[in-house]
Design a protein around this motif. Structure first.
Motif, PDB file in Angstrom:
ATOM      1  N   LYS A 232       0.848  -1.457 -18.100  1.00 37.40           N
ATOM      2  CA  LYS A 232      -0.259  -0.984 -17.276  1.00 37.40           C
ATOM      3  C   LYS A 232      -0.030  -1.408 -15.833  1.00 37.40           C
ATOM      4  CE  LYS A 232      -5.242  -1.353 -16.482  1.00 37.40           C
ATOM      5  NZ  LYS A 232      -5.392   0.089 -16.225  1.00 37.40           N
ATOM      6  N   VAL A 233      -0.291  -0.499 -14.900  1.00 42.15           N
ATOM      7  CA  VAL A 233      -0.150  -0.788 -13.473  1.00 42.15           C
ATOM      8  C   VAL A 233      -1.523  -0.658 -12.810  1.00 42.15           C
ATOM      9  CG1 VAL A 233       0.986  -0.139 -11.320  1.00 42.15           C
ATOM     10  CG2 VAL A 233       2.199   0.147 -13.500  1.00 42.15           C
ATOM     11  N   ILE A 234      -1.950  -1.696 -12.107  1.00 42.16           N
ATOM     12  CA  ILE A 234      -3.223  -1.648 -11.397  1.00 42.16           C
ATOM     13  C   ILE A 234      -3.066  -0.787 -10.144  1.00 42.16           C
ATOM     14  CG2 ILE A 234      -4.995  -3.004 -10.235  1.00 42.16           C
ATOM     15  CD1 ILE A 234      -4.760  -3.540 -13.269  1.00 42.16           C
ATOM     16  N   ASN A 235      -3.952   0.177  -9.978  1.00 38.64           N
ATOM     17  CA  ASN A 235      -3.902   1.094  -8.836  1.00 38.64           C
ATOM     18  C   ASN A 235      -4.679   0.488  -7.665  1.00 38.64           C
ATOM     19  OD1 ASN A 235      -4.354   3.216  -6.970  1.00 38.64           O
ATOM     20  ND2 ASN A 235      -4.132   4.746  -8.582  1.00 38.64           N
ATOM     21  N   LEU A 236      -3.958  -0.025  -6.692  1.00 39.24           N
ATOM     22  CA  LEU A 236      -4.568  -0.689  -5.540  1.00 39.24           C
ATOM     23  C   LEU A 236      -5.493   0.235  -4.761  1.00 39.24           C
ATOM     24  CD1 LEU A 236      -4.834  -2.974  -3.442  1.00 39.24           C
ATOM     25  CD2 LEU A 236      -2.661  -2.229  -2.458  1.00 39.24           C
ATOM     26  N   ILE A 237      -5.090   1.481  -4.568  1.00 44.91           N
ATOM     27  CA  ILE A 237      -5.864   2.413  -3.753  1.00 44.91           C
ATOM     28  C   ILE A 237      -7.238   2.668  -4.379  1.00 44.91           C
ATOM     29  CG2 ILE A 237      -5.846   4.662  -2.610  1.00 44.91           C
ATOM     30  CD1 ILE A 237      -3.564   2.659  -1.823  1.00 44.91           C
ATOM     31  N   GLU A 238      -7.273   2.792  -5.688  1.00 46.36           N
ATOM     32  CA  GLU A 238      -8.538   3.026  -6.390  1.00 46.36           C
ATOM     33  C   GLU A 238      -9.491   1.832  -6.271  1.00 46.36           C
ATOM     34  OE1 GLU A 238      -9.817   5.615  -7.921  1.00 46.36           O
ATOM     35  OE2 GLU A 238      -8.121   6.996  -7.838  1.00 46.36           O
ATOM     36  N   ILE A 239      -8.953   0.623  -6.435  1.00 47.60           N
ATOM     37  CA  ILE A 239      -9.851  -0.537  -6.394  1.00 47.60           C
ATOM     38  C   ILE A 239     -10.359  -0.790  -4.975  1.00 47.60           C
ATOM     39  CG2 ILE A 239      -8.800  -1.550  -8.450  1.00 47.60           C
ATOM     40  CD1 ILE A 239      -7.511  -3.667  -6.683  1.00 47.60           C
ATOM     41  N   VAL A 240      -9.565  -0.439  -3.975  1.00 52.63           N
ATOM     42  CA  VAL A 240     -10.025  -0.573  -2.581  1.00 52.63           C
ATOM     43  C   VAL A 240     -11.157   0.424  -2.311  1.00 52.63           C
ATOM     44  CG1 VAL A 240      -9.385  -0.228  -0.159  1.00 52.63           C
ATOM     45  CG2 VAL A 240      -7.867  -1.496  -1.686  1.00 52.63           C
ATOM     46  N   ALA A 241     -10.970   1.670  -2.762  1.00 50.89           N
ATOM     47  CA  ALA A 241     -12.008   2.686  -2.573  1.00 50.89           C
ATOM     48  C   ALA A 241     -13.285   2.295  -3.312  1.00 50.89           C
ATOM     49  CB  ALA A 241     -11.501   4.047  -3.055  1.00 50.89           C
TER      50      ALA A 241
ATOM     51  N   ASN B  15       0.790  -1.228   0.000  1.00 55.33           N
ATOM     52  CA  ASN B  15       0.000   0.000   0.000  1.00 55.33           C
ATOM     53  C   ASN B  15       0.822   1.278   0.000  1.00 55.33           C
ATOM     54  OD1 ASN B  15      -3.240  -0.474   0.775  1.00 55.33           O
ATOM     55  ND2 ASN B  15      -1.914  -2.215   1.225  1.00 55.33           N
ATOM     56  N   THR B  16       1.748   1.416   0.935  1.00 53.84           N
ATOM     57  CA  THR B  16       2.483   2.673   1.101  1.00 53.84           C
ATOM     58  C   THR B  16       3.169   3.158  -0.171  1.00 53.84           C
ATOM     59  OG1 THR B  16       2.841   2.107   3.438  1.00 53.84           O
ATOM     60  CG2 THR B  16       4.165   3.898   2.531  1.00 53.84           C
ATOM     61  N   PRO B  17       3.798   2.278  -0.981  1.00 50.84           N
ATOM     62  CA  PRO B  17       4.432   2.761  -2.215  1.00 50.84           C
ATOM     63  C   PRO B  17       3.469   3.429  -3.190  1.00 50.84           C
ATOM     64  CG  PRO B  17       5.290   0.616  -1.644  1.00 50.84           C
ATOM     65  CD  PRO B  17       4.127   0.864  -0.732  1.00 50.84           C
ATOM     66  N   HIS B  18       2.162   3.297  -2.957  1.00 53.01           N
ATOM     67  CA  HIS B  18       1.197   3.938  -3.849  1.00 53.01           C
ATOM     68  C   HIS B  18       1.154   5.457  -3.680  1.00 53.01           C
ATOM     69  CE1 HIS B  18      -0.027  -0.096  -4.893  1.00 53.01           C
ATOM     70  NE2 HIS B  18      -0.795   0.407  -5.841  1.00 53.01           N
ATOM     71  N   TYR B  19       1.927   6.011  -2.753  1.00 52.92           N
ATOM     72  CA  TYR B  19       2.118   7.457  -2.740  1.00 52.92           C
ATOM     73  C   TYR B  19       2.788   7.903  -4.038  1.00 52.92           C
ATOM     74  CZ  TYR B  19       0.857   8.258   2.177  1.00 52.92           C
ATOM     75  OH  TYR B  19       0.172   8.384   3.373  1.00 52.92           O
ATOM     76  N   SER B  20       3.503   6.998  -4.682  1.00 51.70           N
ATOM     77  CA  SER B  20       4.205   7.334  -5.924  1.00 51.70           C
ATOM     78  C   SER B  20       3.511   6.772  -7.159  1.00 51.70           C
ATOM     79  CB  SER B  20       5.651   6.822  -5.860  1.00 51.70           C
ATOM     80  OG  SER B  20       5.691   5.409  -5.733  1.00 51.70           O
ATOM     81  N   ILE B  21       2.246   6.348  -7.027  1.00 46.68           N
ATOM     82  CA  ILE B  21       1.570   5.643  -8.120  1.00 46.68           C
ATOM     83  C   ILE B  21       1.452   6.482  -9.386  1.00 46.68           C
ATOM     84  CG2 ILE B  21      -0.760   6.265  -7.345  1.00 46.68           C
ATOM     85  CD1 ILE B  21       0.369   2.931  -8.990  1.00 46.68           C
ATOM     86  N   GLU B  22       1.227   7.784  -9.267  1.00 43.71           N
ATOM     87  CA  GLU B  22       1.089   8.608 -10.471  1.00 43.71           C
ATOM     88  C   GLU B  22       2.395   8.639 -11.258  1.00 43.71           C
ATOM     89  OE1 GLU B  22      -0.474  12.449  -9.590  1.00 43.71           O
ATOM     90  OE2 GLU B  22      -2.381  11.654  -8.832  1.00 43.71           O
ATOM     91  N   MET B  23       3.516   8.732 -10.559  1.00 41.19           N
ATOM     92  CA  MET B  23       4.822   8.724 -11.236  1.00 41.19           C
ATOM     93  C   MET B  23       5.109   7.357 -11.843  1.00 41.19           C
ATOM     94  SD  MET B  23       7.204  10.991  -8.645  1.00 41.19           S
ATOM     95  CE  MET B  23       6.397  10.510  -7.124  1.00 41.19           C
ATOM     96  N   ILE B  24       4.721   6.301 -11.121  1.00 39.03           N
ATOM     97  CA  ILE B  24       4.921   4.941 -11.629  1.00 39.03           C
ATOM     98  C   ILE B  24       4.115   4.733 -12.906  1.00 39.03           C
ATOM     99  CG2 ILE B  24       4.550   2.486 -11.166  1.00 39.03           C
ATOM    100  CD1 ILE B  24       4.978   3.186  -8.153  1.00 39.03           C
ATOM    101  N   GLU B  25       2.842   5.130 -12.863  1.00 37.84           N
ATOM    102  CA  GLU B  25       1.976   4.971 -14.034  1.00 37.84           C
ATOM    103  C   GLU B  25       2.514   5.751 -15.231  1.00 37.84           C
ATOM    104  OE1 GLU B  25      -2.402   4.279 -11.971  1.00 37.84           O
ATOM    105  OE2 GLU B  25      -1.672   6.321 -12.276  1.00 37.84           O
TER     106      GLU B  25
END
Length: 226
Positions: free
Chosen positions: A99-108, A83-93
């Motif tokens: 394609k990278v699945i956004n964990l935070i979005e699917i949880v919400a 979870n925590t590395p998803h602070y950088s998800i926009e840069m990763i994407e």
């Protein structure tokens, strides 16, 4: 089926996620068939150093190194069971070749689908107190609750010093469990992919959003799509 690339930040969570992909596939078909997947990890200390410094640019670059290696072995898309590395998800994407699945979005989305209006977010101290889930939940009219500083410290210690190195103390687990039960909420987000090792709906006595297994189920579904 698409080939799943798994970026292993913490191996406990990554392996739990991979195992759930296989287990869920077995439940859905009698053929024992599941998607091909490849996992890659750098040494955990490299990730931890960037996370500790909140150096999201360097973390995203390191994760993208993993993604490029996964691309070379044939991965079609990537999941990051942490979870925590998803602070950088926009840069990763932005920088990922896959394609990278956004964990935070699917949880919400899962919280919204189940009609939750107030959820307690558990995870690393940075995930909880940094508000990783706050805005994405707010956008779906869901209120996020953060545990007190004392409980955040206890959960951080449990994750870093007991679950990740596989040195779990049952007393620690039970003490935190009792603290968590006191919160008034519709559900609890296990916002650390290691937390399902010790917590679930039965021992927390509330609905739980298991981010590890939710990601596995989503990845399996995506792998089966045309």
């Amino acid at each position: 089926m698409k080939h799943i690339g798994i970026v292993d930040i913490t191996t406990v969570g990554a392996c739990l996620c991979a195992n759930e992909i296989v287990a869920q596939a077995a439940k859905l078909t009698s053929s024992k068939k599941h998607p091909e997947f490849t996992m890659h990890a750098f040494s955990y200390d490299e990730y931890y150093e960037y996370i500790h410094r909140k150096d999201w640019i360097s973390l995203s670059n390191k994760i993208c190194e993993s993604i490029k290696l996964l691309e070379k072995v044939g991965a079609d898309f990537v999941i990051i069971p942490s979870n925590t590395p998803h602070y950088s998800i926009e840069m990763i994407e932005k920088n990922s070749p896959l394609k990278v699945i956004n964990l935070i979005e699917i949880v919400a989305d899962e919280c919204h689908r189940k009609g939750y209006s107030k959820v307690l977010v558990l995870g690393t101290k940075l995930t909880m107190q940094g508000g990783l889930y706050n805005e994405v939940l707010k956008s779906r009219n869901i209120t996020s609750i953060t545990p007190t500083d004392d409980i955040c410290d206890k959960i951080e210690n449990l994750i870093r010093n007991e679950i990740i190195p596989s040195q779990i103390n049952s007393t620690t687990v039970e003490n935190i469990q009792n603290d968590i039960k006191k919160y008034d909420c519709d559900a609890i987000i296990l916002g650390c992919t290691e937390l399902p090792v010790v917590y679930n709906e039965n021992n927390l006595e509330k609905p739980v959003v298991d981010t590890t297994r939710l990601l596995a189920h989503y990845a399996l579904q995506f792998a089966n799509e045309d």
